[in-house]
Design an enzyme around this catalytic site. Structure first.
Site, PDB file in Angstrom:
ATOM      1  N   VAL A  54      27.291 -32.442  68.815  1.00 15.97           N
ATOM      2  CA  VAL A  54      26.939 -32.194  67.424  1.00 15.97           C
ATOM      3  C   VAL A  54      25.418 -32.151  67.379  1.00 15.97           C
ATOM      4  O   VAL A  54      24.740 -33.065  67.860  1.00 15.97           O
ATOM      5  CB  VAL A  54      27.530 -33.267  66.491  1.00 15.97           C
ATOM      6  CG1 VAL A  54      26.915 -33.171  65.100  1.00 15.97           C
ATOM      7  CG2 VAL A  54      29.047 -33.058  66.398  1.00 15.97           C
ATOM      8  N   ALA A  63      30.224 -25.190  74.112  1.00 17.59           N
ATOM      9  CA  ALA A  63      30.845 -24.839  72.828  1.00 17.59           C
ATOM     10  C   ALA A  63      30.129 -23.654  72.188  1.00 17.59           C
ATOM     11  O   ALA A  63      30.769 -22.763  71.621  1.00 17.59           O
ATOM     12  CB  ALA A  63      30.829 -26.047  71.899  1.00 17.59           C
ATOM     13  N   ASP A 106      22.482 -19.473  74.760  1.00 14.01           N
ATOM     14  CA  ASP A 106      23.954 -19.518  74.705  1.00 14.01           C
ATOM     15  C   ASP A 106      24.520 -18.260  74.059  1.00 14.01           C
ATOM     16  O   ASP A 106      25.591 -17.782  74.448  1.00 14.01           O
ATOM     17  CB  ASP A 106      24.415 -20.760  73.928  1.00 14.01           C
ATOM     18  CG  ASP A 106      23.940 -22.039  74.596  1.00 14.01           C
ATOM     19  OD1 ASP A 106      23.858 -22.056  75.840  1.00 14.01           O
ATOM     20  OD2 ASP A 106      23.642 -23.010  73.882  1.00 14.01           O
ATOM     21  N   ARG A 131      17.936 -16.525  62.547  1.00  8.90           N
ATOM     22  CA  ARG A 131      18.580 -17.481  61.641  1.00  8.90           C
ATOM     23  C   ARG A 131      18.435 -18.901  62.197  1.00  8.90           C
ATOM     24  O   ARG A 131      18.210 -19.077  63.392  1.00  8.90           O
ATOM     25  CB  ARG A 131      20.062 -17.138  61.476  1.00  8.90           C
ATOM     26  CG  ARG A 131      20.293 -15.877  60.682  1.00  8.90           C
ATOM     27  CD  ARG A 131      21.772 -15.594  60.501  1.00  8.90           C
ATOM     28  NE  ARG A 131      22.349 -15.047  61.703  1.00  8.90           N
ATOM     29  CZ  ARG A 131      22.352 -13.746  62.010  1.00  8.90           C
ATOM     30  NH1 ARG A 131      21.811 -12.865  61.198  1.00  8.90           N
ATOM     31  NH2 ARG A 131      22.889 -13.331  63.122  1.00  8.90           N
ATOM     32  N   GLY A 137      19.603 -22.772  63.305  1.00 10.33           N
ATOM     33  CA  GLY A 137      20.747 -23.447  63.921  1.00 10.33           C
ATOM     34  C   GLY A 137      21.214 -22.765  65.196  1.00 10.33           C
ATOM     35  O   GLY A 137      20.629 -21.775  65.651  1.00 10.33           O
ATOM     36  N   SER A 185      23.938 -19.493  63.740  1.00 11.01           N
ATOM     37  CA  SER A 185      23.135 -18.261  63.825  1.00 11.01           C
ATOM     38  C   SER A 185      23.897 -17.113  64.494  1.00 11.01           C
ATOM     39  O   SER A 185      23.352 -16.025  64.652  1.00 11.01           O
ATOM     40  CB  SER A 185      21.852 -18.537  64.611  1.00 11.01           C
ATOM     41  OG  SER A 185      22.129 -18.779  65.978  1.00 11.01           O
TER      42      SER A 185
END
Ligand code: RIB
Length: 297
Positions: A11, A41, A251, A280, A282, A286
């Site tokens: 997280v 993730a 990623d 964007r 995050g 994003s």
């Protein structure tokens, strides 16, 4: 199933800062966002949003973050059969993004540190149905090596993103993998060679080609990527954009690694998708869907 991702989830606790505090100092930061992250993730979510069928092999903890992560995988259409609950904290990543969109990331692996070779073996039947296995280094190295061995036995190509870098990565045990995708600093630490110029980077990739890796793709941020292979090297440029947060770009690049027919096309698509993501905030927040829109919620 198209892709098996054997990797991490975290997280992300992202603070947008003017500057880092010095020792003993308290400074105010203008903004904060929480979101689902973790290199494995993130790559899974990007791939799934672009239309790939993804099965994720990972471990979540026994806390509220585990529920958030599971819900997020399901919402993004990822097969969670092998998302295992663990008596530990979930992975968490405090992240700091400065006004120039540069990031610093701390990771607390938590349950990710318990993902074992046996967990991967338990997913063998489903992994066997995939066209590609994707790995990063936020899980134990022994699990990474075991997955590579399984890929070899099953005849499935492996993509390894050596992030965060593990200087003790044993090149002998990753020999034969199809795609190795480091950034410049990872390449420097793994090969022990300078990466100051494109020529330096090329020479460092020669070491990895010599170690038996088929394709080395070095991500170069806003400059795009270098692809080194047995017949030569090429630079594939990225589109120029105004970046606000580069945290999830690496990623995003890998998540685009679906079947584009050839490596150059995959790199071009990865460059475009990563460039779009940095406009964007995050990490997963994003990542666009295949039609360029953002998912609802
Ligand atoms: O690559 C970005 C990711 O690194 C973040 O989402 C964070 O969780 C860390 O794993």
């Amino acid at each position: 199933m198209d892709i098996a991702i054997v990797g991490s989830n975290m997280v992300d606790l992202i603070s947008y800062i003017h500057r880092m505090p010095s020792e003993g100092e308290t400074v105010e930061a203008p903004d904060f966002r929480m979101g689902c992250g973790g290199k494995g993730a993130n790559q899974a979510v990007a791939a799934s949003r672009l239309g790939a069928e993804v099965v994720m092999v990972t471990r979540v903890g026994n806390d509220v973050f585990a529920d958030t992560t599971l819900k997020n995988f399901r919402k993004n259409g990822i097969d969670t059969t092998y998302v295992l609950r663990t008596d530990a904290s979930s992975g968490v990543a405090p992240i700091f993004v400065d006004p120039d969109s540069r990031n610093s990331i701390l990771i607390i692996k938590g349950a990710n540190a318990r993902l074992s070779p046996a967990d991967v073996e338990a997913a063998r039947e489903d992994i066997a149905r995939c066209k590609l296995i994707v790995l990063q280094l936020e899980i134990p190295l022994e699990t990474v090596y075991a997955t590579i061995e399984l890929g070899e036995v099953l005849g499935i190509p492996i993509l390894l993103n050596p992030a965060p870098v593990a200087p003790e990565l044993d090149l002998e045990r990753i020999r034969g993998i199809e795609f190795f995708i480091p950034n410049e600093s990872e390449l420097e630490l793994i090969t022990g060679m300078p990466v100051d110029t494109l020529d330096d980077i090329g020479k460092a990739t020669d070491v990895l080609l010599g170690a038996g890796i088929t394709n080395i793709i070095v991500t170069l941020g806003s400059r795009g990527a270098m692809w080194a292979h047995a017949d030569g090297r090429e630079i594939i440029k990225a589109p120029a954009v105004q970046a606000v947060d580069t945290t999830g770009a690496g990623d995003a690049f890998i998540g685009e690694w679906v079947d584009h027919g050839d490596v150059t096309a995959s790199i071009r698509a990865g460059n475009r998708y990563a460039a779009d993501s940095v406009t964007r905030h995050g990490t997963q927040s994003s990542y666009a869907l295949a039609d360029g829109s953002l998912p609802e919620g």
